[in-house]
Design a protein around this motif. Structure first.
Motif: not given
Lengths: 100, 474
Positions: B72-73, B108-116, B163-170
């Motif tokens: 959900g992140i 794929a790894q982040l997707r498996a964790q449920g990241a958005i 800017a708060g568009f995302a909580l994290g990024a790659l």
């Protein structure tokens, strides 16, 4: 010393179309950058091995097993071909004049 | 508090306690995007499915499922990392309409964790740049001061977090492209050890230097993302592991007791920005007060590092970018002959900086120059690696500024490539040596963020992150 001709030659080697108006700019930039990197000549590297890879690993191999590409990925990649005949990638002829 | 201002650890905790839904979190980020992305331009496209994905995560959580930390992140993904079905343009006209056919391993790894995945982060073309001004999709503005650059090349990723568009990024880091924009935007960014994170699905710039790295508000958040994306991947022969992972949710009281912090004398020279130096040294003193031991170290080859980098990187880039030939994917500008098609496609598709580096790489690899330039650079690179090996005999991490200056005005350095290259002076050595390095915010100068860079031993991200987490608790 990088000349205008050098830029045109490099562009040819690198398969890049470079506009006539941009040649001087590239010449100035490359001249400055190469001037800077030339300072490396001062550094003694006698007997130092070349570092090819950061983690030092060499000749990593995997099992010789065919892995099937998922159908949707295959379809997407074929869909990205600029020109195709059916599922085959169509490319331009390598040789311009055929003599048979 | 606005949910977009939370850290990943805070948001994950609130979601686990059912005090926050992924839907509200994602909505909050989308509102910020709607309000500010038009000007900041950190994201080149925004996901249309993010809210539906958030609802699905909330439903799974409601049904009693125990979900991973990142479920959900919302995360932003740099435009050179493949997200299946999304455009992947690497900030270039030549890939403007290119759709990714598969997921990068990290995705794929982040997707498996449920990241958005909330959107594609803007970047300098093919990750070539230190200011996010060489972007086919327009200049990125620094959220801290919109007249200034956010740094680059992962400027969109850093600005999206700030800017708060995302909580994290790659992002991706070849010579500082995660750390330098993190520093200029006041967020945290990590370049992992070469090989710790798979490069499969990353559009290559310089393959012996490139690493995908996380950006977030805090080092603890960066550690959470790293733990999700690291590990050996059969699809990337240069990846390795697993290695010991740092888990901030377990190490809740991080300590630097007994940690030896090296200060490289070659990095603190007369003439450097005194405000930057003062902020960095203040952060180091705080760590000393918490039990770290400060030692002076020497990295004697430092003054040659930028020269080595500007030989190795363009050489590899000219080779990697040879694949863009107009034949298989991307832009194809038709010509009467094959040669003409190549030249027109690449001439129209690549921007000025890409062309500059391709020609430079072609030059240093060509007959008669290879030994003098490329081979010499590989030997000097080994000397740089040995410098670090020696320094790490007497210290555990090395501290320095991330960037010699704070964020500069848009346009200020754009016309002068060499001056622009000098802004990477503190970050490139970590890529050449293959070691991990992180940038953490350490105060401001004239209201603009300053970054503290910490470099660590190969694969010892655990110590690096522990020190960074301690620094952020001061």
């Amino acid at each position: 010393m990088i000349t205008n001709e050098d830029i045109l030659h490099l562009a040819k080697l690198a398969r890049l179309q470079v506009a006539e108006a941009d040649v001087l700019g590239y010449q100035t930039d490359l001249e400055a950058i190469l001037g800077y990197v030339n300072k490396l000549k001062e550094l003694d590297t006698e007997g130092v091995p070349e570092m090819a890879h950061a983690d030092g690993s060499t000749n990593v191999s995997r099992e010789d097993v065919a892995v099937v590409c998922p159908v949707d990925e295959r379809t997407a990649m074929i869909g990205a071909f600029p020109v195709r005949s059916g599922d085959l990638l169509e490319v331009q002829a390598v040789f311009a004049n055929r003599t048979e | 508090m606005n949910p977009s201002e939370l850290t990943i650890l805070e948001a994950a905790k609130l979601m686990r306690e059912k005090k926050l839904t992924a839907y509200d979190l994602v909505s909050s980020c989308l509102e910020r995007i709607e309000a500010d992305n038009g000007e900041i331009n950190a994201l080149v496209s925004v996901s249309k499915t993010a809210l539906d994905e958030a609802k699905a995560i909330d439903a799974r959580r409601s049904s009693g499922e125990d979900l991973p930390m990142l479920a959900g992140i919302p995360l932003a993904i740099k435009d050179n990392i493949m997200v299946k079905g999304w455009m992947a343009s690497a900030g270039s006209r030549i890939l403007e309409n290119h759709t990714a056919a598969y997921d990068a391993t990290v995705v794929a790894q982040l997707r498996a964790q449920g990241a958005i995945f909330i959107g594609r982060a803007n970047m300098d073309e093919f990750a070539m740049g230190s200011s996010s001004e060489s972007c086919h999709f327009g200049v990125v503005r620094n959220p801290v001061d919109r007249e200034r650059v956010p740094g680059g090349s992962s400027g969109g990723s850093a600005a999206a977090v700030a800017a708060g568009f995302a909580l994290g990024a790659l992002g991706s880091d070849t010579g500082g492209s995660v750390r330098q924009p993190a520093s200029l935007c006041g967020v945290t960014g990590l370049k992992p050890t070469y090989g710790r994170v798979s490069r499969y699905g990353l559009i290559a710039l310089a393959s012996s230097l490139d690493q995908i790295g996380p950006l977030a508000k805090t080092a603890a958040d960066v550690a959470v993302i790293l733990s999700a994306i690291e590990g050996n991947d059969p699809k990337d022969a240069t990846s390795s592991g697993p290695y010991e992972t740092y888990l901030p949710e377990i190490d809740t009281e991080p300590s630097v007791e007994g940690v030896r912090i090296g200060i490289p004398k070659e990095y603190f020279l007369d003439g450097m920005d005194e405000r930057v130096k003062a902020s960095v040294m203040y952060a180091v003193r705080q760590l000393e007060k918490k039990g770290a031991k400060i030692v002076e170290v020497s990295l004697p080859t430092t003054e040659y590092a930028l020269a080595v980098y500007y030989l190795v990187m363009p050489a590899e880039a000219s080779s990697n970018l040879a694949r863009f030939d107009g034949m298989r994917y991307g832009l194809s500008a038709g010509g009467a002959t094959l040669q003409e098609t190549y030249e027109r496609t690449r001439g129209e598709g690549f921007g000025a900086e890409a062309k500059r580096r391709i020609m430079l790489g072609t030059y240093v690899l060509s007959k008669g120059y290879y030994d003098a330039y490329y081979r010499k650079a590989l030997k000097a690179r080994e000397r740089i690696r040995l410098d670090f090996e020696d320094a790490f005999k007497v210290c555990d991490v090395i501290a320095s500024p991330t960037s010699p200056t704070v964020a500069w005005k848009i346009g200020e350095k754009f016309g002068d490539p060499l001056t622009m290259y000098l802004s990477d002076i503190y970050t490139i050595s970590a890529n050449l040596a293959g070691i991990p390095a992180i940038s953490v915010p350490c105060g401001t100068a004239d209201g603009l963020p300053v970054g503290l860079q910490l470099m660590g031993k190969p694969f010892d991200e655990k110590t690096l992150l522990r020190v960074a987490c301690t620094q952020q608790k001061t």
